[in-house]
Structure formats: C-alpha cells, structure tokens
Design a protein around this motif. Structure first.
Motif, mmCIF file in Angstrom:
data_model
loop_
_atom_site.group_PDB
_atom_site.id
_atom_site.type_symbol
_atom_site.label_atom_id
_atom_site.label_comp_id
_atom_site.label_asym_id
_atom_site.label_seq_id
_atom_site.Cartn_x
_atom_site.Cartn_y
_atom_site.Cartn_z
ATOM 1 N N ALA A 1 -113.700 17.493 52.123
ATOM 2 C CA ALA A 1 -113.747 17.594 50.646
ATOM 3 C C ALA A 1 -115.292 17.928 50.541
ATOM 4 O O ALA A 1 -116.301 17.749 51.270
ATOM 5 N N PRO A 2 -115.860 18.591 49.215
ATOM 6 C CA PRO A 2 -117.230 19.143 49.228
ATOM 7 C C PRO A 2 -118.056 17.748 49.063
ATOM 8 O O PRO A 2 -117.598 16.796 48.557
ATOM 9 N N VAL A 3 -119.266 18.070 49.725
ATOM 10 C CA VAL A 3 -120.117 16.722 49.924
ATOM 11 C C VAL A 3 -121.294 17.032 49.049
ATOM 12 O O VAL A 3 -121.851 18.283 49.016
ATOM 13 N N PRO A 4 -121.659 15.954 48.405
ATOM 14 C CA PRO A 4 -122.897 16.146 47.332
ATOM 15 C C PRO A 4 -124.097 16.279 48.173
ATOM 16 O O PRO A 4 -124.351 15.434 49.010
ATOM 17 N N PRO B 1 -118.204 26.869 51.430
ATOM 18 C CA PRO B 1 -118.348 26.954 49.973
ATOM 19 C C PRO B 1 -119.789 26.212 49.672
ATOM 20 O O PRO B 1 -119.941 25.294 50.092
ATOM 21 N N ILE B 2 -120.499 26.897 48.756
ATOM 22 C CA ILE B 2 -121.881 26.185 48.443
ATOM 23 C C ILE B 2 -121.724 26.353 47.133
ATOM 24 O O ILE B 2 -121.669 27.409 46.310
ATOM 25 N N ALA B 3 -122.131 25.328 46.288
ATOM 26 C CA ALA B 3 -122.843 25.274 45.141
ATOM 27 C C ALA B 3 -123.947 24.549 44.567
ATOM 28 O O ALA B 3 -123.965 23.212 44.623
ATOM 29 N N LEU B 4 -124.918 25.073 44.681
ATOM 30 C CA LEU B 4 -126.481 24.656 44.677
ATOM 31 C C LEU B 4 -126.890 24.944 43.416
ATOM 32 O O LEU B 4 -126.797 26.341 42.984
ATOM 33 N N THR B 5 -127.830 24.312 42.788
ATOM 34 C CA THR B 5 -129.144 24.575 41.800
ATOM 35 C C THR B 5 -130.488 24.049 42.366
ATOM 36 O O THR B 5 -130.545 23.230 42.978
ATOM 37 N N GLY C 1 -126.363 19.934 44.395
ATOM 38 C CA GLY C 1 -125.195 20.504 44.445
ATOM 39 C C GLY C 1 -124.164 19.949 45.549
ATOM 40 O O GLY C 1 -124.364 18.694 45.943
ATOM 41 N N THR C 2 -123.282 20.660 45.993
ATOM 42 C CA THR C 2 -122.247 20.250 46.968
ATOM 43 C C THR C 2 -121.938 21.371 48.031
ATOM 44 O O THR C 2 -122.347 22.674 47.963
#
Length: 747
Positions: A243-246, A204-208, A226-227
């Motif tokens: 876990a998601p990494v910043p 998963p990717i969550a970026l701005t 993001g993470t």
C-alpha cells in the motif's frame, strides 16, 4: 544530481515564460516570443522553435514549443535521441501589475516533455555549466518562480545515460505556486532503473514540497510530504509495497556553498523484497529507515560527496529453514556507490539481531557488533569488523548443547572474509579459539574451533552439563578431553564437519560397566551421520563389569549404520579375553557380541573368588556370548572347558556344613579337598546384575573318596555373581535351596 539538474531546467523554462510575457506586454505576441527566443539562444540555450502564437480569451497561447534540435516523442516513448524540451501548448495569463513586478499570474502547459542525457546536455549545457573557468564560485541564489501559479497537466521528465537508457523518470501532473515562496505538488508515477537495464522500479508518487523564503544567513528549507508505492525488481529479485507508504522530510540547501541536507520527520517503511522464486524464495520486509536523533539523514557536500547518518530498524528475513530479524543497524559515513576517493570510512553498528535455523534446531540471538568500511569508491571495498558477538541456542529436544557465546573480530572484502575470536559456553566453563574464513566469490569457506582441554570430575563438571542430550548414556566422567573441530562449506553441498577428540586418562560409567584409564584419539566426520575416518584405537586401563579387566585395547570403526568392532583384548587370569570381530547396529536395540577366553589360569581365577580355602591349577578356554541391552549386560550360555589340573577346597565352614547335610554332601566335601581333574566344563547364563546360573562339571578322581576311583561332579548353582563367588558353606546345604546342587556321581 539528476533531479537537481531537471529542476534547474524547469525553473529556467519558467524564466523564459516570464521574459516572453514582459516583451508581449510591450510589443505584442509575435515580437515578444521572438525576442525571448533570441535572449535564450544568446545564452547558449537552443535552438528554440515554436508553432503558432495567439491571444485566446485574454491569454497568450503558444503551440509546439521546442528547445533543442532532437526529436522527442511526446508520449510514452523509448526513442529519445538526446537532450531537449517540448511543450504542446503553453497558455500564459497576466496582469499589468504582475508584469510590472516581473511576474506572471498563471501559466498552464498541456504536455511538457523533458529529456536530459548524461554527458550530452545539448541545449541545456549553459545552464548546467560548473562555473567560471577561472575557478571563481558564485553563491547559489534562492529558488524562486516568477509565476504565481504554474500547472503542468502532464509532465514527462527523464534523465538518461549516454546510451539512451532511462535512469530516472517522472510522468504525471505538476502544480507549482510561486507567490509565497515556492510550493510544488506532484501526482503521478516515478521510475528508477539501473544503467545496464538489469533492474527497474516504478510506482505512484503523491508529494508536496513547500519552500518558505529563507531568512538572512539561514539555509533554504523545503518541507516534503506525501506517499509512494513502488514495485519492480531485476534478475533474481523483486520488490513491491502492499500500500502507499507515507514519507515526510525536510531538505535544507546552503546559500553559501550549495550543500544539501535531508532530515526525516519520521521513519520511512522500506519496500518488501523477494529474492528468488517459488518455494526457495527469500522474503525481506518490515524494515524502516530512520534518522538518528538530531542528525540529518543525508548530507550532500559541494564536492559531490554524500554522507549518511541512518538507522535500519525492525527488518525481517524469511526463507526455507531460516528466519532472521534485525533490531537496529546504524550507518554513519559516505553513501556506498556515491563515495569519492579519500572519503572517510563508513561506520556500522549492529544492536540486536536474531537468526533461526529451523532445520538445524539452532537460534543465533543477541547479535551485536561494530565495523568500518573503506575504499567505497573502488571496486575492492574493505571492511574491518572490530567486534561481533552472538549467542547460540540449541532448540532441539532433547537439547544437544547448552547456550554458547561467540565473540569475533576480523576483516571482510570481495576477496575474503576472515574472522577470529572465541567460543565458550554461557557459564564460561569450556571454550577455545575459533576462526572463520570465507570466499564470497566462490561461496566456500571453513571454520575451526579448538576446545579444551576440559577437566571432568565427579560432583563437578560433567559432559551432561555441556551436552544434555547425553543424559542417561553414561555418568561419573573423570579425566581430560580436548577437541579440534572443523566445518567446511561450498555451494550446493551440505556442510562437512570433522572432529578430532583427544582423550587423556578418562574414566566413565556406562550401564553396568565402569571404565577408567581411557587414552587415545578419535577422528569423526559428519554430521549426518557422524562416522570415523577409519579404525580407531583406544587404550582402556581398567574395566569393572562384575569382574575386573586391566590393560586392554579396543579398535572399532563407526559407519553410517553400524559399529564395526574390529578388536578388543584384555590380559586376564594369565591368559587373554578378546571380543571376536563383529558388526553392531547403531539403531536402538540389543547388541550381541562374543568374548573369547584363552588359556585362563585356574589358580588366578580361584584367587578372584577371594576364598583362601580354594586352590586350583590348570587352564580353561571358551566363549562367552554377551548381550548388551537397555536393562544391562547379560551372559548368554557361556561355555568354558579345560583339561588336567588339581583342585582343592579345604574350608572348615564347608566341612561343618557338609557334616550336617548328609552322606552325599560329606563325600562331595571330602572329594573337593583334593580332586585330580582330567576334564573341566563350566557354563554361565544370566544377567551380571541379576541371577546367574553357573554350571560346573568335573571329571577325575580323589584319593579321599572311593580309593581314587574315577568320578564325575556336576554342580548347578544359581544366584548373583557376588554370591556365587562366596558360596562356601551354602554349597553343601542338603536341600540345595537357592544353589541347586545336583551332586556327585561315581563312574
């Protein structure tokens, strides 16, 4: 590069949307779409096809938009056969003011699928052209989006190699705002894969990404935050974030030449990696990728060269029998795998590291060094190791060797690693040159070390100062030794060691024996266990173990379980002492051997007693069983015998003692003044450093007693060896206290 190409195509698609909106405002939906398509195809982008066009709730809705003439599966596919773009439903919202300004207020795409194939851009060839054929360059334009808000409910974008294998892919939601600069938000799943399919990672990717309008003369800057949480692997390895990494970074693009720089706002945790499976697996984790102070992490030059300035921190490795940790590894130079011919070298600096070899009881610490790598664009990269230093600590108990320091330098390549340097103890008392050679392809190599010569002296340097494990085994070492050590390794085999030790005029005290003048060479192989390569011979100048022996030689062979004593001889008292061939156990416990005495001259033995009144001639021979144990050396019922000869003891002290001890003692004293020996037997039993029992049996005659009539003298004397050799007057003590005299018997 693939990501930049996908971004160009997405922004170009946005231009298509605005163009269609402007024409729509003036001419209506059908004509607007047709004119936009004509404009794109005139630029070489196409073919472009659409399904229906209609107004719904004040919005223009276009269905089944396609660019390119290849089939693209809109869902999770694997059957893409070329470059292209498709959108199932495109909804455009606008106002007259926005259209006059050349913008749309909003656009929404239900499912957008984008594929770009390496070396086959298809409908996107014109967008990705390098530039005018005459070589002229045009400064890049700022990134803008003529849409206030663009929402893609599902964006499925992928970059494929020429064989159709997916190298990069993003599948998820995309929100793009272009009213104040450019803001992009991605929330989905990313994936990367090797060209040959040997490895892939996804997660998963969550970026701005926020791009502010650039100031005049300044580069364009994009703030990314993001993470991410990837997992995957390949043949023999795997990786997974727990876990998601910043992640936080800033990307700057030059509006002069298009060069890019990426700067990390903070360190990024790297994913844990596992090599192998099961109990033999190796785990790598806890590493962070950091930028150096004031320097971008990555620079992308206009010619495609990627330059790296980064620090790897706090990595850890764990595998059976090995643990390692990294303090900091700094890399400065071209990115391996992206280097071009003629690129500068990649510089590496290691500041602190540790390796724990638990099974061997060894810890390597304070590892540091510098190196440069060249020819990174070729299949034969080269590295020059300018310096490598480390400390070796022995963690076994008892400690086998004191801390050692090693310094090395050399070269490394896919064909060979060659390092040369020096090894010393931490105090610099011993040392020598060391060479390491390794074949990375074959997994084999060797190391050599030359130690010495080392000068030993009592009250100064002793072996126990270098190897504490030998404490209590021997002491008082003098003389000189040198050693040449070699270690060989190869796959699926234990490390093989060989030691050649040269001994020159060395002395040592072992248990109750003092040895000196030792010369020779010992060759050992090991280490589990150490054995000799065959019979080994040492010259021993002098042995002092209650009696003194000189000019001897010892030949022995060391096997995995035994010490094979093949020969040990010393000239002694005009004859010879030799140890009968025997096999001794290497395990702890008493060791038994037998000394053979051959033709020892009684005159010389008498001289050893340092009694001027004692003279004798003739020879004796026999066997002396010896037991060597923790409490010392013990003689176990030695028997010596001889025939013919003469013995005389004319001591004033002995005569005086005999005169006051009685008639028997007086007869014994007169008999020993001139005794003609026909048979002599001697026995010894007991510890050399304790009470010995010496038995003496003489058969013969004396002219001074019984008119030369045959007689037999039997004496049984007890006491320390030194006391026995100086008995004199006490021999005739009438009570026999402490000496146990049995007396004289006529035959």
């Amino acid at each position: 590069m693939a990501g930049r190409r996908l971004a160009v195509i997405l922004l170009a698609g946005s231009g298509l949307v605005v163009a269609a909106g402007l024409v729509l405002w003036r001419y209506g939906p059908a004509i607007a779409v047709e004119m936009a398509i004509d404009a794109l195809e005139a630029r070489g982008i196409g073919p472009v096809t659409t399904g229906t066009q209609s107004f719904t709730d004040g919005r223009l809705v276009i269905t089944d938009l396609r660019i390119g003439d290849v089939g693209i599966a809109p869902a999770d596919d694997g059957g893409t056969t070329g470059s292209g773009l498709s959108a199932d439903r495109l909804s455009l919202g606008f106002t007259l003011d926005a259209l006059r300004a050349g913008r749309l207020t909003e656009a929404r795409i239900g499912h957008l699928t984008l594929r770009l194939m390496e070396r086959a851009p298809g409908p996107f060839a014109a967008l990705l052209a390098d530039g005018p054929e005459d070589g002229a360059t045009t400064p890049p334009s700022p990134l803008t989006l003529p849409i206030d808000n663009l929402v893609i409910d599902r964006l499925d974008a992928a970059y494929l190699n020429a064989d159709g294998n997916t190298l990069m892919r993003y599948d998820g939601r995309a929100d793009i705002a272009g009213d104040h600069g450019l803001a992009i938000a991605l929330d989905g799943r990313g994936a990367w894969a090797a060209a040959d399919g040997s490895a892939d990672i996804a997660g998963p990717i969550a970026l701005t990404a926020q791009l502010a309008p650039p100031k005049p003369g300044q580069p364009e800057r994009i703030a990314i935050a993001g993470t991410m949480a990837f997992q995957g692997g390949g043949d023999g390895w795997s990786m997974a974030y727990a876990a998601p990494v910043p992640i936080a970074a800033t990307v700057a693009r030059s509006l002069t030449d298009g060069g890019l720089t990426a700067t990390l706002t903070d360190c990024v945790a790297l994913p844990p990696i596992r090599l192998g499976e099961g109990r033999d697996a190796t785990a790598i984790g806890d590493a962070r990728l950091c930028a150096t102070d004031g320097e971008p992490l990555l620079r992308m030059m206009p010619d495609g060269t990627a330059m790296l300035t980064a620090v790897l921190r706090d990595g850890a490795v764990a595998s059976p029998g090995l643990q390692a940790s990294l303090t900091a590894l700094t890399l400065t130079g071209p990115v391996p795998g992206l280097a071009v011919d003629g690129a500068p070298p990649l510089a590496l600096r290691l500041d602190g590291g540790r390796v724990i070899l638990a099974d061997a009881g060894i810890t390597l610490r304070d590892i540091a060094g510098t190196a440069t790598a060249t020819e990174l664009a070729s299949t034969n990269p080269q590295a020059r190791i300018a310096s490598l230093s480390l400390r070796v600590d022995d963690t076994a108990q008892p400690q086998r060797v004191v801390p050692l320091a090693i310094t090395l330098a050399g070269t490394a390549s896919p064909a060979a690693v060659v390092l040369k340097g020096r090894l010393t103890d931490a105090a610099g008392r011993i040392g020598g040159p060391v060479t390491i050679t390794h074949d990375p392809a074959g997994g084999r190599g060797h190391a050599t070390l030359a130690l010495g010569p080392v000068n030993w002296a009592r009250g100064s340097l002793q072996p126990v100062d270098i190897a504490p494990v030998v404490a209590g085994l021997f002491s008082g070492v003098t003389g000189q030794t040198a050693a040449h050590l070699r270690a060989d390794w190869r796959p699926n085999r234990p490390v093989a060691l060989r030691a050649v030790i040269d001994i020159v005029s060395t002395g040592v005290t072992v248990d109750a024996a003092s040895l000196s003048g030792i010369n020779g060479q010992i060759v050992l192989t090991g280490p589990d266990p150490w054995v000799t390569t065959g019979p080994q011979t040492l010259e021993i100048g002098r042995v002092d173990a209650g009696i003194q022996l000189t000019g001897g030689t010892v030949t022995a062979n060391l096997t995995p379980k035994t010490i094979d004593l093949l020969e040990a001889t010393w000239p002694f008292a005009g004859g010879r002492l030799s140890v009968q061939p025997t096999t001794l156990p290497r395990a702890d416990g008493p060791r038994r051997l037998t000394v053979k005495a051959e033709a020892l001259e009684l005159s010389l033995l008498a001289a050893l007693a340092e009694q001027p009144a004692l003279t004798a001639d003739g020879r004796i021979s026999g066997t002396i069983p010896v037991v060597i144990a923790e409490d010392g050396i013990r003689i176990d019922k030695a028997v010596l015998a001889g025939r013919t000869g003469r013995l005389s003891w004319t001591s004033d002290a002995a005569a005086s003692a005999a005169g006051s001890a009685g008639e028997g003692a007086d007869l014994l004293a007169r008999a020993l003044q001139d005794f003609r020996v026909e048979r002599l037997n001697m026995t010894l039993d007991g510890p050399l450093e304790g009470e010995l029992i010496a038995g003496l049996s003489l058969a013969g005659s004396s002219p001074a007693v019984y008119d030369g009539y045959p007689m037999e003298i039997n004496l049984d004397v007890r006491g320390p060896l030194a006391q026995l050799l100086s008995a004199e007057g006490r021999l005739f003590d009438a009570s026999g206290a402490g000496l146990g005299i049995e007396g004289l018997t006529p035959q």
